[in-house]
Design a protein around this motif. Structure first.
Motif, PDB file in Angstrom:
ATOM      1  N   VAL A  27       0.860  -1.183   0.000  1.00 50.16           N
ATOM      2  CA  VAL A  27       0.000   0.000   0.000  1.00 50.16           C
ATOM      3  C   VAL A  27       0.892   1.228   0.000  1.00 50.16           C
ATOM      4  O   VAL A  27       1.798   1.347   0.832  1.00 50.16           O
ATOM      5  CB  VAL A  27      -0.925   0.036   1.236  1.00 50.16           C
ATOM      6  N   SER A  28       0.644   2.112  -0.940  1.00 46.24           N
ATOM      7  CA  SER A  28       1.377   3.377  -1.024  1.00 46.24           C
ATOM      8  C   SER A  28       0.380   4.518  -1.064  1.00 46.24           C
ATOM      9  O   SER A  28      -0.719   4.377  -1.600  1.00 46.24           O
ATOM     10  CB  SER A  28       2.233   3.434  -2.293  1.00 46.24           C
ATOM     11  N   ILE A  29       0.774   5.641  -0.481  1.00 50.13           N
ATOM     12  CA  ILE A  29      -0.036   6.854  -0.575  1.00 50.13           C
ATOM     13  C   ILE A  29       0.563   7.712  -1.680  1.00 50.13           C
ATOM     14  O   ILE A  29       1.774   7.940  -1.719  1.00 50.13           O
ATOM     15  CB  ILE A  29      -0.046   7.626   0.759  1.00 50.13           C
ATOM     16  N   LEU A  30      -0.300   8.162  -2.585  1.00 47.37           N
ATOM     17  CA  LEU A  30       0.115   9.034  -3.683  1.00 47.37           C
ATOM     18  C   LEU A  30      -0.307  10.458  -3.353  1.00 47.37           C
ATOM     19  O   LEU A  30      -1.463  10.708  -3.009  1.00 47.37           O
ATOM     20  CB  LEU A  30      -0.529   8.589  -5.000  1.00 47.37           C
ATOM     21  N   CYS A  70       3.640   2.467   2.541  1.00 55.90           N
ATOM     22  CA  CYS A  70       3.080   2.425   3.902  1.00 55.90           C
ATOM     23  C   CYS A  70       3.162   1.057   4.555  1.00 55.90           C
ATOM     24  O   CYS A  70       3.164   0.953   5.772  1.00 55.90           O
ATOM     25  CB  CYS A  70       1.623   2.853   3.870  1.00 55.90           C
ATOM     26  N   GLY A  71       3.194  -0.012   3.770  1.00 59.06           N
ATOM     27  CA  GLY A  71       3.273  -1.345   4.359  1.00 59.06           C
ATOM     28  C   GLY A  71       2.800  -2.418   3.410  1.00 59.06           C
ATOM     29  O   GLY A  71       2.236  -2.135   2.352  1.00 59.06           O
ATOM     30  N   GLY A  72       3.028  -3.668   3.807  1.00 56.62           N
ATOM     31  CA  GLY A  72       2.591  -4.824   3.036  1.00 56.62           C
ATOM     32  C   GLY A  72       1.590  -5.630   3.842  1.00 56.62           C
ATOM     33  O   GLY A  72       1.825  -5.907   5.022  1.00 56.62           O
ATOM     34  N   TYR A  73       0.489  -5.987   3.217  1.00 55.59           N
ATOM     35  CA  TYR A  73      -0.609  -6.650   3.912  1.00 55.59           C
ATOM     36  C   TYR A  73      -1.268  -7.676   2.998  1.00 55.59           C
ATOM     37  O   TYR A  73      -1.077  -7.653   1.790  1.00 55.59           O
ATOM     38  CB  TYR A  73      -1.670  -5.621   4.334  1.00 55.59           C
ATOM     39  N   MET A  74      -2.107  -8.531   3.592  1.00 53.73           N
ATOM     40  CA  MET A  74      -2.949  -9.404   2.789  1.00 53.73           C
ATOM     41  C   MET A  74      -3.949  -8.519   2.056  1.00 53.73           C
ATOM     42  O   MET A  74      -4.236  -7.397   2.498  1.00 53.73           O
ATOM     43  CB  MET A  74      -3.678 -10.412   3.668  1.00 53.73           C
ATOM     44  N   GLU A  79      -6.678  -3.417   1.034  1.00 52.51           N
ATOM     45  CA  GLU A  79      -7.789  -2.679   0.428  1.00 52.51           C
ATOM     46  C   GLU A  79      -8.563  -1.874   1.468  1.00 52.51           C
ATOM     47  O   GLU A  79      -8.972  -0.744   1.203  1.00 52.51           O
ATOM     48  CB  GLU A  79      -8.734  -3.646  -0.290  1.00 52.51           C
ATOM     49  N   THR A  80      -8.755  -2.448   2.634  1.00 48.91           N
ATOM     50  CA  THR A  80      -9.483  -1.757   3.699  1.00 48.91           C
ATOM     51  C   THR A  80      -8.738  -0.512   4.153  1.00 48.91           C
ATOM     52  O   THR A  80      -9.325   0.562   4.320  1.00 48.91           O
ATOM     53  CB  THR A  80      -9.723  -2.697   4.892  1.00 48.91           C
ATOM     54  N   LYS A  81      -7.431  -0.635   4.361  1.00 50.41           N
ATOM     55  CA  LYS A  81      -6.631   0.513   4.788  1.00 50.41           C
ATOM     56  C   LYS A  81      -6.620   1.604   3.714  1.00 50.41           C
ATOM     57  O   LYS A  81      -6.795   2.782   4.021  1.00 50.41           O
ATOM     58  CB  LYS A  81      -5.208   0.069   5.124  1.00 50.41           C
ATOM     59  N   ALA A  82      -6.426   1.207   2.468  1.00 48.98           N
ATOM     60  CA  ALA A  82      -6.408   2.177   1.367  1.00 48.98           C
ATOM     61  C   ALA A  82      -7.754   2.888   1.243  1.00 48.98           C
ATOM     62  O   ALA A  82      -7.813   4.115   1.087  1.00 48.98           O
ATOM     63  CB  ALA A  82      -6.047   1.478   0.060  1.00 48.98           C
ATOM     64  N   GLU A  83      -8.829   2.132   1.332  1.00 44.35           N
ATOM     65  CA  GLU A  83     -10.168   2.715   1.220  1.00 44.35           C
ATOM     66  C   GLU A  83     -10.439   3.690   2.369  1.00 44.35           C
ATOM     67  O   GLU A  83     -10.999   4.772   2.160  1.00 44.35           O
ATOM     68  CB  GLU A  83     -11.220   1.603   1.221  1.00 44.35           C
ATOM     69  N   PHE A  84     -10.026   3.325   3.574  1.00 38.68           N
ATOM     70  CA  PHE A  84     -10.233   4.210   4.717  1.00 38.68           C
ATOM     71  C   PHE A  84      -9.496   5.537   4.521  1.00 38.68           C
ATOM     72  O   PHE A  84     -10.050   6.606   4.757  1.00 38.68           O
ATOM     73  CB  PHE A  84      -9.782   3.546   6.019  1.00 38.68           C
ATOM     74  N   VAL A  85      -8.234   5.461   4.097  1.00 44.79           N
ATOM     75  CA  VAL A  85      -7.435   6.677   3.901  1.00 44.79           C
ATOM     76  C   VAL A  85      -8.066   7.555   2.821  1.00 44.79           C
ATOM     77  O   VAL A  85      -8.188   8.772   2.993  1.00 44.79           O
ATOM     78  CB  VAL A  85      -5.968   6.330   3.551  1.00 44.79           C
ATOM     79  N   THR A  97      -4.950   9.678  -3.166  1.00 46.24           N
ATOM     80  CA  THR A  97      -5.298   8.303  -3.494  1.00 46.24           C
ATOM     81  C   THR A  97      -4.230   7.355  -2.965  1.00 46.24           C
ATOM     82  O   THR A  97      -3.090   7.755  -2.720  1.00 46.24           O
ATOM     83  CB  THR A  97      -5.453   8.081  -5.016  1.00 46.24           C
ATOM     84  N   CYS A  98      -4.637   6.114  -2.813  1.00 43.64           N
ATOM     85  CA  CYS A  98      -3.712   5.058  -2.388  1.00 43.64           C
ATOM     86  C   CYS A  98      -3.560   4.062  -3.528  1.00 43.64           C
ATOM     87  O   CYS A  98      -4.487   3.838  -4.302  1.00 43.64           O
ATOM     88  CB  CYS A  98      -4.239   4.325  -1.154  1.00 43.64           C
ATOM     89  N   LEU A  99      -2.419   3.462  -3.574  1.00 46.62           N
ATOM     90  CA  LEU A  99      -2.119   2.448  -4.580  1.00 46.62           C
ATOM     91  C   LEU A  99      -1.927   1.120  -3.854  1.00 46.62           C
ATOM     92  O   LEU A  99      -1.183   1.045  -2.885  1.00 46.62           O
ATOM     93  CB  LEU A  99      -0.846   2.831  -5.334  1.00 46.62           C
ATOM     94  N   VAL A 100      -2.654   0.097  -4.299  1.00 38.87           N
ATOM     95  CA  VAL A 100      -2.503  -1.249  -3.760  1.00 38.87           C
ATOM     96  C   VAL A 100      -1.992  -2.125  -4.887  1.00 38.87           C
ATOM     97  O   VAL A 100      -2.658  -2.253  -5.924  1.00 38.87           O
ATOM     98  CB  VAL A 100      -3.854  -1.799  -3.223  1.00 38.87           C
ATOM     99  N   GLU A 101      -0.806  -2.707  -4.715  1.00 42.03           N
ATOM    100  CA  GLU A 101      -0.243  -3.542  -5.772  1.00 42.03           C
ATOM    101  C   GLU A 101       0.361  -4.823  -5.198  1.00 42.03           C
ATOM    102  O   GLU A 101       0.932  -4.821  -4.119  1.00 42.03           O
ATOM    103  CB  GLU A 101       0.787  -2.773  -6.593  1.00 42.03           C
ATOM    104  N   GLU A 102       0.201  -5.894  -5.948  1.00 43.24           N
ATOM    105  CA  GLU A 102       0.675  -7.209  -5.506  1.00 43.24           C
ATOM    106  C   GLU A 102       2.208  -7.259  -5.539  1.00 43.24           C
ATOM    107  O   GLU A 102       2.843  -6.716  -6.432  1.00 43.24           O
ATOM    108  CB  GLU A 102       0.113  -8.298  -6.414  1.00 43.24           C
ATOM    109  N   VAL A 103       2.750  -7.914  -4.542  1.00 44.26           N
ATOM    110  CA  VAL A 103       4.212  -8.062  -4.450  1.00 44.26           C
ATOM    111  C   VAL A 103       4.647  -9.120  -5.447  1.00 44.26           C
ATOM    112  O   VAL A 103       4.093 -10.153  -5.562  1.00 44.26           O
ATOM    113  CB  VAL A 103       4.645  -8.477  -3.034  1.00 44.26           C
TER     114      VAL A 103
END
Length: 103
Positions: A27-30, A70-74, A79-85, A97-103
């Protein structure tokens, strides 16, 4: 006196269960160039549970480079953290916006 015979005992697992490691998502914050430092710091500390030092380093990356990891998560957690932010940013008038990308 009874005679006791000691025999080696081998326990064999009859269940051969294998668990796959869950996929991890970053998860990254843009930054949209309008998000204040204070908002980034608050989200990093409250949502991503970063300590003050780590939050400052990440917020610096967000503000100066436009993106901060910001961190790596399941997947569901990421998605929950990104959506909340993003929801919180929208409530406060930011287009972050937040970016969620698979490792």
């Amino acid at each position: 006196m009874p005679i006791t015979i000691k025999m080696p005992i081998t326990l064999k697992s009859y269940l051969n269960i294998q668990f796959d490691k869950p996929d991890m998502y970053l998860v990254s914050i843009l930054n949209d160039k309008y998000v204040p430092w204070e908002f980034c710091m608050r989200m990093l500390m409250e949502v991503f549970h970063k300590n003050l030092e780590d939050a400052q380093a990440i917020a610096h990356e967000i503000v100066t480079n436009g993106e901060g990891f910001c961190g790596g998560y399941m997947l569901e957690i990421a998605e929950t953290k990104a959506e909340f932010v993003e929801t919180q940013a929208k409530k406060e008038g930011f287009t972050l916006t937040c970016l969620v990308e698979e490792v």
